[in-house]
Design an enzyme around this catalytic site. Structure first.
Site, PDB file in Angstrom:
ATOM      1  N   GLU A  42       0.066  26.544 -18.413  1.00 11.59           N
ATOM      2  CA  GLU A  42      -0.057  27.125 -19.746  1.00 11.59           C
ATOM      3  C   GLU A  42       0.307  26.118 -20.828  1.00 11.59           C
ATOM      4  OE1 GLU A  42      -2.069  29.668 -20.303  1.00 11.59           O
ATOM      5  OE2 GLU A  42      -0.787  30.904 -19.013  1.00 11.59           O
ATOM      6  N   ASP A  91      -3.675  22.501 -21.340  1.00 13.00           N
ATOM      7  CA  ASP A  91      -5.079  22.051 -21.361  1.00 13.00           C
ATOM      8  C   ASP A  91      -5.315  21.103 -22.528  1.00 13.00           C
ATOM      9  OD1 ASP A  91      -4.901  24.133 -23.274  1.00 13.00           O
ATOM     10  OD2 ASP A  91      -6.860  24.989 -22.777  1.00 13.00           O
ATOM     11  N   ALA A 143      -5.015  39.839 -26.028  1.00 12.49           N
ATOM     12  CA  ALA A 143      -4.177  40.130 -24.865  1.00 12.49           C
ATOM     13  C   ALA A 143      -3.918  38.897 -24.013  1.00 12.49           C
ATOM     14  CB  ALA A 143      -4.850  41.206 -24.013  1.00 12.49           C
ATOM     15  N   GLY A 144      -4.470  37.755 -24.412  1.00 14.58           N
ATOM     16  CA  GLY A 144      -4.296  36.546 -23.612  1.00 14.58           C
ATOM     17  C   GLY A 144      -5.253  36.473 -22.442  1.00 14.58           C
ATOM     18  N   LEU A 145      -6.324  37.281 -22.490  1.00 13.83           N
ATOM     19  CA  LEU A 145      -7.305  37.267 -21.396  1.00 13.83           C
ATOM     20  C   LEU A 145      -8.643  36.692 -21.866  1.00 13.83           C
ATOM     21  CD1 LEU A 145      -6.510  40.761 -19.796  1.00 13.83           C
ATOM     22  CD2 LEU A 145      -5.612  38.515 -19.137  1.00 13.83           C
ATOM     23  N   SER A 146      -8.622  36.019 -23.008  1.00 17.32           N
ATOM     24  CA  SER A 146      -9.786  35.269 -23.464  1.00 17.32           C
ATOM     25  C   SER A 146     -10.976  36.102 -23.890  1.00 17.32           C
ATOM     26  CB  SER A 146     -10.248  34.345 -22.343  1.00 17.32           C
ATOM     27  OG  SER A 146      -9.898  33.075 -22.638  1.00 17.32           O
ATOM     28  N   GLU A 198     -15.413  26.465 -30.952  1.00 14.46           N
ATOM     29  CA  GLU A 198     -14.555  27.619 -31.249  1.00 14.46           C
ATOM     30  C   GLU A 198     -13.432  27.282 -32.223  1.00 14.46           C
ATOM     31  OE1 GLU A 198     -13.778  30.315 -27.817  1.00 14.46           O
ATOM     32  OE2 GLU A 198     -11.924  30.746 -28.911  1.00 14.46           O
ATOM     33  N   ASP A 206     -10.411  28.079 -21.566  1.00 11.62           N
ATOM     34  CA  ASP A 206     -10.995  29.412 -21.553  1.00 11.62           C
ATOM     35  C   ASP A 206     -12.516  29.375 -21.369  1.00 11.62           C
ATOM     36  OD1 ASP A 206      -8.395  29.971 -22.087  1.00 11.62           O
ATOM     37  OD2 ASP A 206      -8.713  30.546 -24.176  1.00 11.62           O
ATOM     38  N   TYR A 223       0.552  28.657 -32.369  1.00  8.51           N
ATOM     39  CA  TYR A 223      -0.215  27.860 -31.419  1.00  8.51           C
ATOM     40  C   TYR A 223      -0.460  26.454 -31.965  1.00  8.51           C
ATOM     41  CZ  TYR A 223      -3.909  26.660 -28.096  1.00  8.51           C
ATOM     42  OH  TYR A 223      -4.660  26.042 -27.119  1.00  8.51           O
TER      43      TYR A 223
HETATM   44  C1  GLA Z   1      -5.309  29.844 -25.394  1.00  7.83           C
HETATM   45  C2  GLA Z   1      -6.211  28.645 -25.638  1.00  7.83           C
HETATM   46  C3  GLA Z   1      -6.309  27.793 -24.390  1.00  7.83           C
HETATM   47  C4  GLA Z   1      -4.921  27.457 -23.830  1.00  7.83           C
HETATM   48  C5  GLA Z   1      -4.049  28.701 -23.736  1.00  7.83           C
HETATM   49  C6  GLA Z   1      -2.623  28.372 -23.365  1.00  7.83           C
HETATM   50  O1  GLA Z   1      -5.889  30.702 -24.466  1.00  7.83           O
HETATM   51  O2  GLA Z   1      -7.489  29.060 -26.029  1.00  7.83           O
HETATM   52  O3  GLA Z   1      -7.039  26.629 -24.676  1.00  7.83           O
HETATM   53  O4  GLA Z   1      -4.313  26.448 -24.583  1.00  7.83           O
HETATM   54  O5  GLA Z   1      -4.029  29.421 -24.942  1.00  7.83           O
HETATM   55  O6  GLA Z   1      -2.560  27.820 -22.099  1.00  7.83           O
END
Ligand code: GLA
Length: 414
Positions: A40, A43, A131-134, A168, A179, A231
């Site tokens: 996490e 990337d 939700a952190g699921l992209s 993006e 993602d 972020y």
């Molecule tokens: C988000 C970003 C990713 C990554 C994660 C954290 O999802 O879009 O590129 O940095 O946070 O791991």
């Protein structure tokens, strides 16, 4: 984690498109969300990560137009319709608007790939937002595939993943490339080891008796909204920390000869623990801790890949735990609700648990043996959600990557 819309069959979606436009849709696009198993916030520091695409997805039926107009209607009325002209410079909707992910893909395709045709589209999705699921990258990828199909352009998954990750950033978050790559390269029953610059994806089979339970904290973490500043700040801190460590005298010119001045370069030469120690000489508290998260997480991903290949669930779980601690203490990307979920998951049989995605809210992912999965689900439902989890709990199913096909082909198969 209420899904944005109730699932509809592809045929029903096509009928709805016809009912609304009087025309027949010609393409069908699907783009999955992802759960990150480990790796996490690294990337964007060019270190490998280990996510999997999941069964929740964005789906679009569309019909290319002869002009540059783009019209996307979300089946979920809370999101409504968004319209704009395809061009190489498109003014964004207001910050946080879902239409900006479509604009991000549009600008890329107009600017770099010569796209001139827009489309009419109907969008539906069941990835919970923020939700952190992209969910957002799935939408960007889905729109990218829609522009590619409407304009008869190439759609190599790795090439598109790289380009759409750049694209993006239009929404103002300086994200990495995990993602989009996970969304485009997913494989059923596999995790994905993703490496950056150059982008490379290696599918790693998931042992059949491992289960990853996703649980939503109920705290929204919108990448193009409130979580954006946190972020972007973390990302800038990582760059600053790296620059400071690179001038430490222990990193002699001989040692650095031929070494890329990156986190990956450093980790290829020096162990994570030693690096964290060197960082303490060069950096103050917070930056030293950010640095320690990055290098320790980079090392954990490599160990996790080995544990996965060896089917060692205990080690994999331990690495997930260490990842969460590091994200909470060193990266300060957790939230009390996430920490509570992680603790509860342990109490009820999880072998490892951690926040997944950018954090600051959103979901945790917990690793459990198949035979214990239902017990864990029921215990979280009782203790965290007061007996009514609704859609907040999900057992992940590693799924295939995004695709676009002629609608007739999909309907013929159904
Ligand atoms: C988000 C970003 C990713 C990554 C994660 C954290 O999802 O879009 O590129 O940095 O946070 O791991």
């Amino acid at each position: 984690m209420s899904p944005t819309s109730r699932p509809l069959t592809t045929a029903a979606l096509a009928q709805l498109f016809h009912a609304r436009t009087g025309l027949d849709a010609t393409f069908f696009v699907r783009a999955p969300g992802r759960v990150n198993l480990i790796g996490e916030h690294i990337d964007y520091n060019d270190l490998a990560v280990l996510p999997a695409a999941i069964q929740r997805e964005v789906r679009i039926v569309l019909r290319p137009r002869d002009d540059a107009h783009v019209r996307l209607t979300n089946v979920d009325e809370r999101f409504g319709t968004r319209e704009f002209e395809l061009s190489s410079s498109i003014a964004p909707f207001e910050q946080g608007d879902w239409g900006n992910y479509a604009k991000a893909a549009a600008e890329l395709f107009a600017r770099e790939r010569g796209a001139t045709r827009g489309f009419d589209a109907l969008v539906i999705g069941d990835i919970p937002p923020a939700a952190g699921l992209s969910s957002s990258s799935a939408l960007t990828v889905a729109c990218g595939l829609a522009f590619a199909a409407a304009n008869g352009l190439a759609r190599d998954p790795l090439d598109l993943a790289d380009a759409l990750a750049r694209a993006e950033r239009y929404v103002g978050t300086n994200s990495g490339g995990m993602d989009q790559a996970a969304c485009l390269s997913g494989r059923a029953d596999h995790a994905l080891r993703i490496e950056f610059r150059p982008l490379k994806v290696e599918p790693v089979p998931l042992p059949s008796d491992w289960r990853f339970l996703i649980a939503h904290s109920g705290v929204q973490a919108d990448k193009s909204g409130a979580a954006r500043e946190a972020y972007n700040t973390r990302r800038a801190e990582c760059a600053q920390a790296l620059a400071a460590v690179l001038i430490d005298p222990e990193l002699t010119p001989e040692l650095q000869a031929g070494m890329p001045p990156t986190y990956r370069g450093l980790l290829a030469r020096i162990g994570a623990e030693r690096l964290a120690w060197i960082a303490l000489r060069q950096l103050d508290g917070a930056l030293a801790r950010r640095f320690r998260h990055v290098v320790s997480e980079g090392a954990r991903v490599e160990r996790a890949r080995k544990a996965l290949v060896a089917g060692d669930i205990e080690i994999f779980g331990q690495l997930m735990d260490d990842s969460h601690t590091s994200l909470a203490d060193d990266y300060e990307a957790s939230h009390p609700a996430l920490d509570r979920l992680v603790a509860l998951a342990h109490q009820h049989g999880a072998l490892g648990a951690r926040l997944t995605g950018a954090g600051f809210g959103g979901c945790i992912v917990a690793l459990v043996r198949e035979r214990d999965a239902e017990r864990l689900r029921a215990a979280l439902e009782r203790d965290f959600y007061g007996g009514n989890a609704g859609d907040a709990l999900l057992i992940a199913r590693a799924s295939a990557g995004a695709s676009v096909e002629p609608l007739a082909q999909v309907l013929a198969r159904a």
